[in-house]
Design an enzyme around this catalytic site. Structure first.
Site, PDB file in Angstrom:
ATOM      1  N   SER A   1       0.733  -1.138  -0.083  1.00  0.00           N
ATOM      2  CA  SER A   1      -0.052   0.071  -0.231  1.00  0.00           C
ATOM      3  C   SER A   1       0.803   1.280   0.067  1.00  0.00           C
ATOM      4  CB  SER A   1      -1.019  -0.020   1.134  1.00  0.00           C
ATOM      5  OG  SER A   1      -0.280  -0.014   2.301  1.00  0.00           O
ATOM      6  N   CYS A   2       2.249   1.160   0.217  1.00  0.00           N
ATOM      7  CA  CYS A   2       3.152   2.260   0.241  1.00  0.00           C
ATOM      8  C   CYS A   2       3.060   2.868  -1.299  1.00  0.00           C
ATOM      9  CB  CYS A   2       4.624   1.922   0.552  1.00  0.00           C
ATOM     10  SG  CYS A   2       4.628   1.232   2.186  1.00  0.00           S
ATOM     11  N   ILE A   3       3.801   4.048  -1.338  1.00  0.00           N
ATOM     12  CA  ILE A   3       3.949   4.976  -2.537  1.00  0.00           C
ATOM     13  C   ILE A   3       5.496   5.030  -2.536  1.00  0.00           C
ATOM     14  CG2 ILE A   3       3.639   6.910  -3.847  1.00  0.00           C
ATOM     15  CD1 ILE A   3       0.997   5.717  -3.907  1.00  0.00           C
TER      16      ILE A   3
END
Length: 196
Positions: A40-42
């Site tokens: 879910s990180c960017i």
């Protein structure tokens, strides 16, 4: 003939530097590849196409304490810091001209239902941040229900994304859930970072 899962030739040699959560790296080395794994990180990949210098960051926008509120909302302060830090480092090492930047963004997958769709919030944040700062992403691979490995060549600006199988995605989801559960709060930066 290349194997279906093999890397493009330019990613199959040289030095590889892993970009971990919270990292921000910038270089102009022609043989360097940045690598990260996202749930879910960017990760943003920013490059000055004239100076041939670029970098990658990696951030998870988990809900922070009330003191972290700013114009992007309760959860975005550290994402805003990560974006400003990367852009400023590239501008400083490059030509200093915003018009020469190309920006690619990756991640924001929904790989863990316990994280209340942090990936979607991250996508909304990074798109709004770029819009507010006057940037347009030249490419993106965002969302989905899978983890991804991202490789980025800061010198050439080439990026390669590989969607990962569910076992690796499950490992990434467990790591992100553990971080969110601990609610790690990073200290605020000593100096404000301004975009120029």
């Amino acid at each position: 003939m290349a194997l279906p899962n093999s890397l493009p030739p330019e990613f199959d040699r040289g030095v590889v530097t892993t970009v971990h959560q919270g990292d921000c790296h910038v270089s102009d080395a022609a043989d360097l590849t940045y690598s990260t794994v996202l749930g879910s990180c960017i990760s943003a990949c920013v490059r000055d196409r004239v100076a041939q210098v670029g970098g990658m960051n990696h951030f998870l926008l988990a809900e922070q304490s009330g003191s972290a509120r700013d114009r992007y909302g309760a959860s975005a302060r550290y994402g805003a810091f990560a974006m400003e830090q990367l852009i400023n480092k590239v501008l400083t090492r490059g030509t200093g001209k915003k018009a020469n930047l190309e920006i690619k963004v990756f991640g924001g997958g929904k790989i863990n239902s316990a994280l209340d769709d942090v990936g979607r919030k991250n996508i909304e944040f990074v798109r709004q941040f770029l819009l507010d700062e006057g940037y347009v992403a030249t490419s993106e691979d965002l969302g989905g229900t899978y983890a991804r490995r991202v490789l980025f060549k800061p010198y050439s600006g080439r990026a390669f994304v590989k969607r990962l199988d569910s076992e690796i995605g499950d490992n990434v989801a467990r790591e992100e859930a553990a971080i969110a559960k601990r609610r790690i709060i990073l200290p605020a930066p000593v100096d404000d970072i301004e975009l120029f």
